[in-house]
Write a protein that holds these residues in place. Structure first.
Motif, short mmCIF file in Angstrom:
data_model
loop_
_atom_site.label_atom_id
_atom_site.label_comp_id
_atom_site.label_asym_id
_atom_site.label_seq_id
_atom_site.Cartn_x
_atom_site.Cartn_y
_atom_site.Cartn_z
N ALA A 132 16.74 -14.46 -40.21
CA ALA A 132 17.99 -15.48 -40.27
C ALA A 132 19.18 -14.80 -40.86
O ALA A 132 20.46 -14.69 -40.27
N PRO A 133 19.21 -14.00 -41.93
CA PRO A 133 20.33 -13.04 -42.27
C PRO A 133 21.03 -12.20 -41.10
O PRO A 133 22.14 -11.94 -41.19
N THR A 134 19.87 -11.64 -40.54
CA THR A 134 20.21 -10.66 -39.54
C THR A 134 21.35 -11.14 -38.28
O THR A 134 22.22 -10.87 -38.04
N LEU A 135 20.60 -12.51 -37.87
CA LEU A 135 21.24 -12.96 -36.85
C LEU A 135 22.62 -13.52 -37.41
O LEU A 135 23.74 -13.51 -36.77
N ASP A 141 20.63 -15.48 -52.72
CA ASP A 141 19.80 -16.35 -53.33
C ASP A 141 19.33 -17.60 -52.31
O ASP A 141 18.53 -18.32 -52.45
N GLN A 142 20.19 -17.59 -51.12
CA GLN A 142 19.64 -18.39 -50.12
C GLN A 142 18.45 -18.03 -49.20
O GLN A 142 17.92 -18.52 -48.29
N THR A 143 17.96 -16.78 -49.30
CA THR A 143 16.97 -16.10 -48.46
C THR A 143 16.04 -15.29 -49.13
O THR A 143 16.26 -14.79 -50.39
N ASP A 144 14.75 -15.02 -48.86
CA ASP A 144 13.75 -14.14 -49.43
C ASP A 144 13.81 -12.76 -48.43
O ASP A 144 13.07 -11.98 -48.97
N GLY A 145 14.80 -12.78 -47.54
CA GLY A 145 14.77 -11.69 -46.79
C GLY A 145 16.07 -10.57 -46.96
O GLY A 145 16.69 -11.03 -47.97
N GLN A 146 16.49 -9.96 -46.08
CA GLN A 146 17.69 -9.38 -46.11
C GLN A 146 18.23 -9.28 -44.53
O GLN A 146 17.51 -8.96 -43.73
N CYS A 147 19.45 -8.97 -44.63
CA CYS A 147 20.14 -8.52 -43.13
C CYS A 147 19.54 -7.14 -42.92
O CYS A 147 19.74 -6.13 -43.46
N LEU A 148 19.05 -7.13 -41.63
CA LEU A 148 18.65 -5.76 -41.09
C LEU A 148 19.96 -5.36 -40.23
O LEU A 148 20.44 -5.95 -39.12
N ASP A 149 20.33 -3.97 -40.45
CA ASP A 149 21.48 -3.51 -39.62
C ASP A 149 20.77 -2.88 -38.11
O ASP A 149 20.21 -2.12 -38.14
#
Ligand code: ZN
Length: 557
Positions: A525-528, A539-547
């Motif tokens: 979700a952060p990636t998209l 704070d809204q995600t347990d993940g991280q954006c993937l480049d």
């Protein structure tokens, strides 16, 4: 997009009036994609992707030439369909999403079995849970109300009201968990056609599609191609009296709807429904970016009915590849600038009868006495607790167990200790975790392949919904005691065969790269979001954006 381009990025974020076209491949200059196509292939394990990857020629080949994370993780222990789908578009682990399992126990409700289905609204009077295998057909009101967090499509609609958020899937829980609450159109398969939320109308084009499918669903169909690579998979495996899998090519002259769901034709129908909705709503052709979530369910039904390593799955992998290719060709033909993400809600394991012939002599079906009913009776007798009311509740032999709230506090402690001792001593049980021990740890941020079992359980733990203790079975134990009801194999364990899934991204002009280090489905979700101007903060995600820009530019900035 580069940092220096932040003004352009801001403008695009506010107006959503980018001028993307398929020829514009310079990522630094590129506008936001106009359509996000988020696909979940139910039970498409990283193992299946690896096994069949070299044979793909269609849609999966296209994705394998995009950005490939072969070690994606549904990091949590409860590797079931509803938890899995709840992580993909929310960016949070399933426990935080509130979706601890497909079904859980809520002792405050009236129903006798106290079971709640993840994608229903049991507050609506007159509904019943029914049988789990009939969960998508039963008497209940489908709803995303158990999902505690917004999806990417919902976040997008908040900042861009013209954007549309749509979901189409074979299963209600897949559509609802990926789509969320604020959804423009949503369809899932029910009975003999696509259905939608209570009180909503099915759009005429989908109603026409239902008629077309309905007219052929119970008819014999021509044989599927059996590719040469599938001959090695074709061998009859017996499981139970007179029953076998492994050599069936989906041709049953009397094929009923249930068989239809467990055949490659089912994914074709779901893709036809998705295509119909894209065409009717002109998704990706407006000023604003739209999101469609697509849940392809046939791989899961085929895995459950026939296992993962037979002729049936071999045919399915080829047909899935082909139908995805046809889907992308249609989108290409409409000149939509779209980005595709494909992953799975969980992996899967083959049936123990074939595994024991193929290198895993320890593979077993679960002991039929290892369940809440039998254990609860033993415990109650041992503690001299009178009455016929259950002292233990659980939905199935593993996962969350709940001690009856009708007991006194003292009795509850005794029942819990006694049940944990009995279950933990069982040869098929890896570990029993007390809820207090799970609650006291934190979900790690680091590589999910290194997490302890307790950390995996923590990721699908929710203090308001989880049980008093959680049972984890040993590797290679199939939690289906008898195959009489038609399911021969499954998933749901904390082991990597159920946790590892591919995560693939593709967009026209994307630079191919492959990153074998582990990532998580909560990164999706952060990636998209970063591609379409939806910021999902730490704070809204347990993940991280993937480049996913393979060059010096960074798609997260
Ligand atoms: Zn599933």
């Amino acid at each position: 997009m580069q940092k220096s381009n932040i003004v352009t990025a801001l403008a695009a974020l506010i107006t959503f009036s980018g001028t993307a076209n398929a020829e514009d491949n310079n990522s630094a200059e590129r506008a936001n994609p106009k359509l996000v196509v988020a696909i979940s292939v139910d039970q498409f394990s990283a193992d299946l992707f690896a096994e069949y990857r070299s044979s793909f020629t269609g849609g999966l080949k296209r994705l394998a030439n995009g950005v490939v994370f072969p070690s994606g993780y549904q990091s949590h222990a409860a590797t079931e369909t509803c938890p899995g789908h709840s992580t993909i578009m929310t960016g949070v682990h399933s426990g935080r999403a509130g979706i601890i399992a497909n079904n859980w126990i809520d002792q405050s409700i009236e129903r006798e079995d106290k079971t709640v289905y993840c994608a229903e609204d049991e507050r609506i009077a007159g509904t019943s849970f029914g049988d789990i295998t009939a969960a998508t057909q039963g008497d209940f009101v489908a709803s995303a109300w158990h999902l505690l967090v917004p999806t990417l499509g919902e976040r997008l609609k908040k900042i861009s009201p013209q954007s549309r958020n749509v979901a189409v899937a074979g299963k209600d829980r897949a559509a609802l968990m990926m789509g969320g609450h604020d959804i423009d159109e949503i369809y899932w398969w029910k009975g003999n056609g696509f259905s939608t939320l209570q009180g909503r109308k099915i759009m005429p084009a989908v109603a026409r599609l239902n008629e077309t499918i309905g007219a052929k669903i119970d008819k014999a169909r021509p044989a599927f191609d059996i590719p040469a690579r599938c001959s090695a998979h074709s061998a009859k495996i017996m499981h139970g009296e007179g029953k076998s899998v492994g050599d069936y090519a989906f041709q049953r002259p009397d094929g009923a709807a249930s068989i239809y769901r467990g055949s490659p034709d089912f994914d074709r129908s779901i893709i036809a429904a998705a295509t119909t909705v894209i065409n009717e709503m002109k998704l990706g052709q407006g000023e604003a970016t739209d999101v469609i979530s697509v849940g392809l369910s046939a791989t899961d039904y085929i895995g459950h009915a026939f296992g993962t390593e037979g002729l049936e799955m071999c045919i399915q992998m080829g047909e899935l590849d082909r139908s995805l290719g046809e889907f992308f060709d249609i989108l290409d033909g409409q000149n939509i600038d779209y980005v595709v993400m494909l992953t799975a809600d969980h992996g899967g394991l083959d049936l123990p009868e074939r595994m024991s012939q193929q290198g895993v002599p320890t593979a077993q079906r679960i002991d039929p006495d290892l369940n809440a009913k039998v254990i609860g009776k033993k415990v109650a007798a041992g503690l001299n607790i009178p009455g016929d009311k259950p002292v233990l509740y659980a939905d199935g032999p593993f996962g969350d167990y709940y001690v009856s709230l009708d007991l006194s506090e003292e009795q509850r402690e005794q029942v819990k200790d006694s049940a944990i001792a009995l279950i933990a001593a069982h040869a098929q049980v890896e570990m029993v975790l007390d809820r207090d021990d799970i609650a006291s740890i934190e979900v790690p941020r680091g590589s999910p392949d290194e997490w302890t079992l307790a950390e995996r359980a923590r990721a699908s733990f929710n203090p308001d919904r989880s049980g008093d203790f959680i049972v984890l079975l040993k590797k290679g134990i199939t939690p289906i005691a008898t195959t009489q009801r038609g399911y021969v194999s499954t998933h749901g364990s904390p082991w990597d065969y159920d946790r590892r899934v591919p995560i693939l991204f593709w967009r026209s002009g994307i630079q191919h790269f492959e990153q074998p280090l582990s990532v998580m489905t909560v990164d999706i979700a952060p990636t998209l979001g970063a591609l379409i101007g939806v910021e999902i903060t730490a704070d809204q995600t347990d993940g991280q954006c993937l480049d996913i820009d393979g060059g010096p530019a960074n798609s997260c900035e």
